[in-house]
Design a protein around this motif. Sequence first.
Motif, PDB file in Angstrom:
ATOM      1  N   LEU A 159       0.860  -1.172   0.000  1.00  9.39           N
ATOM      2  CA  LEU A 159       0.000   0.000   0.000  1.00  9.39           C
ATOM      3  C   LEU A 159       0.899   1.226   0.000  1.00  9.39           C
ATOM      4  CD1 LEU A 159      -2.960   1.012   0.252  1.00  9.39           C
ATOM      5  CD2 LEU A 159      -2.617   1.055   2.725  1.00  9.39           C
ATOM      6  N   GLY A 160       0.624   2.190  -0.869  1.00 15.12           N
ATOM      7  CA  GLY A 160       1.499   3.340  -1.034  1.00 15.12           C
ATOM      8  C   GLY A 160       1.739   4.112   0.259  1.00 15.12           C
ATOM      9  N   ILE A 161       2.905   4.712   0.341  1.00 11.84           N
ATOM     10  CA  ILE A 161       3.268   5.550   1.483  1.00 11.84           C
ATOM     11  C   ILE A 161       3.081   7.009   1.084  1.00 11.84           C
ATOM     12  CG2 ILE A 161       5.215   6.346   2.896  1.00 11.84           C
ATOM     13  CD1 ILE A 161       6.242   3.478   2.920  1.00 11.84           C
ATOM     14  N   ARG A 162       2.320   7.761   1.901  1.00 12.43           N
ATOM     15  CA  ARG A 162       2.044   9.161   1.594  1.00 12.43           C
ATOM     16  C   ARG A 162       2.912  10.120   2.400  1.00 12.43           C
ATOM     17  NH1 ARG A 162      -2.749  11.425   1.609  1.00 12.43           N
ATOM     18  NH2 ARG A 162      -2.318  13.232   2.893  1.00 12.43           N
ATOM     19  N   LEU A 163       3.480   9.658   3.513  1.00 14.73           N
ATOM     20  CA  LEU A 163       4.278  10.545   4.367  1.00 14.73           C
ATOM     21  C   LEU A 163       5.378   9.760   5.046  1.00 14.73           C
ATOM     22  CD1 LEU A 163       3.036  13.165   6.949  1.00 14.73           C
ATOM     23  CD2 LEU A 163       4.408  11.254   7.751  1.00 14.73           C
ATOM     24  N   VAL A 164       6.545  10.389   5.183  1.00 17.10           N
ATOM     25  CA  VAL A 164       7.600   9.843   6.030  1.00 17.10           C
ATOM     26  C   VAL A 164       8.133  10.964   6.917  1.00 17.10           C
ATOM     27  CG1 VAL A 164       8.295   8.005   4.437  1.00 17.10           C
ATOM     28  CG2 VAL A 164       9.448  10.239   4.340  1.00 17.10           C
ATOM     29  N   GLY A 165       8.614  10.573   8.083  1.00 17.87           N
ATOM     30  CA  GLY A 165       9.229  11.529   8.990  1.00 17.87           C
ATOM     31  C   GLY A 165      10.404  10.884   9.694  1.00 17.87           C
ATOM     32  N   VAL A 166      11.364  11.701  10.069  1.00 20.78           N
ATOM     33  CA  VAL A 166      12.531  11.246  10.812  1.00 20.78           C
ATOM     34  C   VAL A 166      12.695  12.144  12.027  1.00 20.78           C
ATOM     35  CG1 VAL A 166      15.041  10.934  10.788  1.00 20.78           C
ATOM     36  CG2 VAL A 166      13.694  10.358   8.755  1.00 20.78           C
ATOM     37  N   SER A 167      12.965  11.556  13.176  1.00 24.34           N
ATOM     38  CA  SER A 167      13.246  12.353  14.374  1.00 24.34           C
ATOM     39  C   SER A 167      14.367  11.709  15.175  1.00 24.34           C
ATOM     40  CB  SER A 167      11.996  12.513  15.242  1.00 24.34           C
ATOM     41  OG  SER A 167      11.560  11.263  15.747  1.00 24.34           O
ATOM     42  N   VAL A 168      15.028  12.555  15.974  1.00 28.32           N
ATOM     43  CA  VAL A 168      16.095  12.110  16.868  1.00 28.32           C
ATOM     44  C   VAL A 168      15.733  12.555  18.274  1.00 28.32           C
ATOM     45  CG1 VAL A 168      18.525  12.360  17.474  1.00 28.32           C
ATOM     46  CG2 VAL A 168      17.873  12.182  15.087  1.00 28.32           C
ATOM     47  N   SER A 169      15.923  11.670  19.249  1.00 25.30           N
ATOM     48  CA  SER A 169      15.603  11.993  20.640  1.00 25.30           C
ATOM     49  C   SER A 169      16.657  11.367  21.557  1.00 25.30           C
ATOM     50  CB  SER A 169      14.193  11.508  21.000  1.00 25.30           C
ATOM     51  OG  SER A 169      14.071  10.119  20.781  1.00 25.30           O
ATOM     52  N   LYS A 170      16.355  11.372  22.856  1.00 23.69           N
ATOM     53  CA  LYS A 170      17.301  10.939  23.880  1.00 23.69           C
ATOM     54  C   LYS A 170      18.611  11.707  23.723  1.00 23.69           C
ATOM     55  CE  LYS A 170      18.947   6.878  26.400  1.00 23.69           C
ATOM     56  NZ  LYS A 170      19.183   5.417  26.392  1.00 23.69           N
ATOM     57  N   PHE A 171      18.468  13.037  23.855  1.00 21.10           N
ATOM     58  CA  PHE A 171      19.602  13.924  23.635  1.00 21.10           C
ATOM     59  C   PHE A 171      20.644  13.834  24.738  1.00 21.10           C
ATOM     60  CE2 PHE A 171      16.669  16.929  21.162  1.00 21.10           C
ATOM     61  CZ  PHE A 171      17.010  16.324  19.968  1.00 21.10           C
ATOM     62  N   ALA A 172      21.909  13.958  24.329  1.00 18.39           N
ATOM     63  CA  ALA A 172      23.010  14.191  25.257  1.00 18.39           C
ATOM     64  C   ALA A 172      23.339  15.670  25.121  1.00 18.39           C
ATOM     65  CB  ALA A 172      24.210  13.325  24.903  1.00 18.39           C
ATOM     66  N   THR A 173      22.568  16.505  25.816  1.00 16.26           N
ATOM     67  CA  THR A 173      22.607  17.941  25.609  1.00 16.26           C
ATOM     68  C   THR A 173      23.999  18.500  25.871  1.00 16.26           C
ATOM     69  OG1 THR A 173      20.331  18.029  26.353  1.00 16.26           O
ATOM     70  CG2 THR A 173      21.513  20.120  26.242  1.00 16.26           C
ATOM     71  N   GLY A 174      24.455  19.321  24.906  1.00 14.15           N
ATOM     72  CA  GLY A 174      25.727  20.009  25.086  1.00 14.15           C
ATOM     73  C   GLY A 174      26.948  19.145  24.847  1.00 14.15           C
ATOM     74  N   SER A 175      26.740  17.890  24.494  1.00 13.92           N
ATOM     75  CA  SER A 175      27.904  17.015  24.301  1.00 13.92           C
ATOM     76  C   SER A 175      28.163  16.817  22.819  1.00 13.92           C
ATOM     77  CB  SER A 175      27.653  15.653  24.958  1.00 13.92           C
ATOM     78  OG  SER A 175      26.620  14.963  24.297  1.00 13.92           O
ATOM     79  N   VAL A 176      29.399  16.496  22.506  1.00 19.19           N
ATOM     80  CA  VAL A 176      29.787  16.206  21.134  1.00 19.19           C
ATOM     81  C   VAL A 176      29.935  14.696  21.012  1.00 19.19           C
ATOM     82  CG1 VAL A 176      31.543  16.544  19.359  1.00 19.19           C
ATOM     83  CG2 VAL A 176      30.977  18.393  20.934  1.00 19.19           C
ATOM     84  N   PRO A 177      29.350  14.086  19.980  1.00 21.49           N
ATOM     85  CA  PRO A 177      29.474  12.639  19.833  1.00 21.49           C
ATOM     86  C   PRO A 177      30.922  12.174  19.860  1.00 21.49           C
ATOM     87  CG  PRO A 177      27.862  13.509  18.275  1.00 21.49           C
ATOM     88  CD  PRO A 177      28.514  14.684  18.938  1.00 21.49           C
ATOM     89  N   GLU A 178      31.116  10.991  20.409  1.00 24.92           N
ATOM     90  CA  GLU A 178      32.463  10.474  20.642  1.00 24.92           C
ATOM     91  C   GLU A 178      33.290  10.425  19.363  1.00 24.92           C
ATOM     92  OE1 GLU A 178      34.452   6.312  22.245  1.00 24.92           O
ATOM     93  OE2 GLU A 178      32.359   6.794  22.677  1.00 24.92           O
ATOM     94  N   GLN A 179      32.637  10.049  18.249  1.00 23.89           N
ATOM     95  CA  GLN A 179      33.384   9.929  17.006  1.00 23.89           C
ATOM     96  C   GLN A 179      33.961  11.272  16.575  1.00 23.89           C
ATOM     97  OE1 GLN A 179      30.462   8.646  17.726  1.00 23.89           O
ATOM     98  NE2 GLN A 179      29.971   6.829  16.533  1.00 23.89           N
ATOM     99  N   LEU A 180      33.201  12.360  16.841  1.00 19.70           N
ATOM    100  CA  LEU A 180      33.676  13.680  16.457  1.00 19.70           C
ATOM    101  C   LEU A 180      34.863  14.092  17.319  1.00 19.70           C
ATOM    102  CD1 LEU A 180      30.333  15.568  15.848  1.00 19.70           C
ATOM    103  CD2 LEU A 180      31.741  14.315  14.218  1.00 19.70           C
ATOM    104  N   GLU A 181      34.853  13.699  18.581  1.00 24.05           N
ATOM    105  CA  GLU A 181      35.948  14.032  19.474  1.00 24.05           C
ATOM    106  C   GLU A 181      37.246  13.368  19.027  1.00 24.05           C
ATOM    107  OE1 GLU A 181      34.472  12.833  23.238  1.00 24.05           O
ATOM    108  OE2 GLU A 181      33.469  14.721  23.633  1.00 24.05           O
TER     109      GLU A 181
END
Length: 362
Positions: free
Chosen positions: A332-354
């Motif tokens: 059955l056809g898809i009419r909408l998609v959405g993406v979200s991100v949650s469970k924030f580590a506020t103010g932190s930089v991801p380990e890979q970036l460090e």
Amino acid sequence: MSQVIGRKIIHIDMDAFYASVEQRDDPSLRGRPVAVGHAERRGVVVAASYEAREFGVRSAMPSTTALWQCAELVFVAPRFETYRAVSDQIRRIFADYTPLVEPLSLDEAYLDVTDNLRGIPTASATAKDIRAKILAETGLTASAGISYNKFLAKLASDHRKPNGQFVITPEMGPGFIETLPVAKFHGVGPVTAAKMTSLGIHTGADLRDRPLAFLQQHFGRSAAWYHAIARGEDDRLVTPDRPRKSSGSETTFARDLTAPADIEAGVRAMADDVWAWCEKHQVFGQTVTVKIKYADFRHVTRSKTLPSPVATCAQLHETSVSLVQSVYPVTLGIRLVGVSVSKFATGSVPEQLELGLPRARG
């Protein structure tokens, strides 16, 4: 619920905000019925000018319905970055009057001006000053509700729209609520309003007259809230800088999609929007959620929590696409998609970036 005495609360609500920004920036749109959104068959009205509202055009209305109701309707593509910039400008104005500002959206906020920074003696005069400054600096009008709590301030801001303000004093509060239909209460949605009507609760007075035990029987945990607001009581504080719990983006396709390549392209585009927000605010989350709505309006979500926050746009792409692939094959056809991100580590930089890995750009 105990009442916090002596507070001065203002609810500021911008008038037809998105549409008014468009009319401000394009003089040819002034005085004309304007809808922010897209006119195509699957489009939806995001916002409507007051001229359009006179024809019954409303936000969330299908574009085809809006055009049927108003053949002269002018559609303008939304410019969310512009709206955010204007919203930031307005919030800087609020900060000149009080540090206690609680934004509800881009176009409305609560302000606690019990001790305002300008030394203005009344909340009514403070609201008038704020509205005048918004008009002078942005060219846009705002409406204001002033009262002794948040619930009544929000009700009051609707009372003199557009470009007006209304005060509900402690003496006026109970009487104002008595005559108000419960469907107009902020926080009482259509389903709850219908249930109240079926129980013979039509106005604030009807709600006030029902015992707490009766409300608990029919409305469970919400009963105490309804019992309090029917008496004009609301002790919620104006809370500045509420932490954001998620960031998301979604889109409705012009046609229903069944081809994996098309669906995944839509998911990647939404992931790009989300990653741009995460990078801008330096807030990164561990849980990725994909929302899918089918042609029959049934919707499902798929989520995955990673061991550490998403570190790159490529990683967000990979995770989001793998989640949407879990619903294949698509019959059955898809009419909408959405993406979200949650469970924030506020103010932190991801380990890979460090560790010095390059940061992908959306």
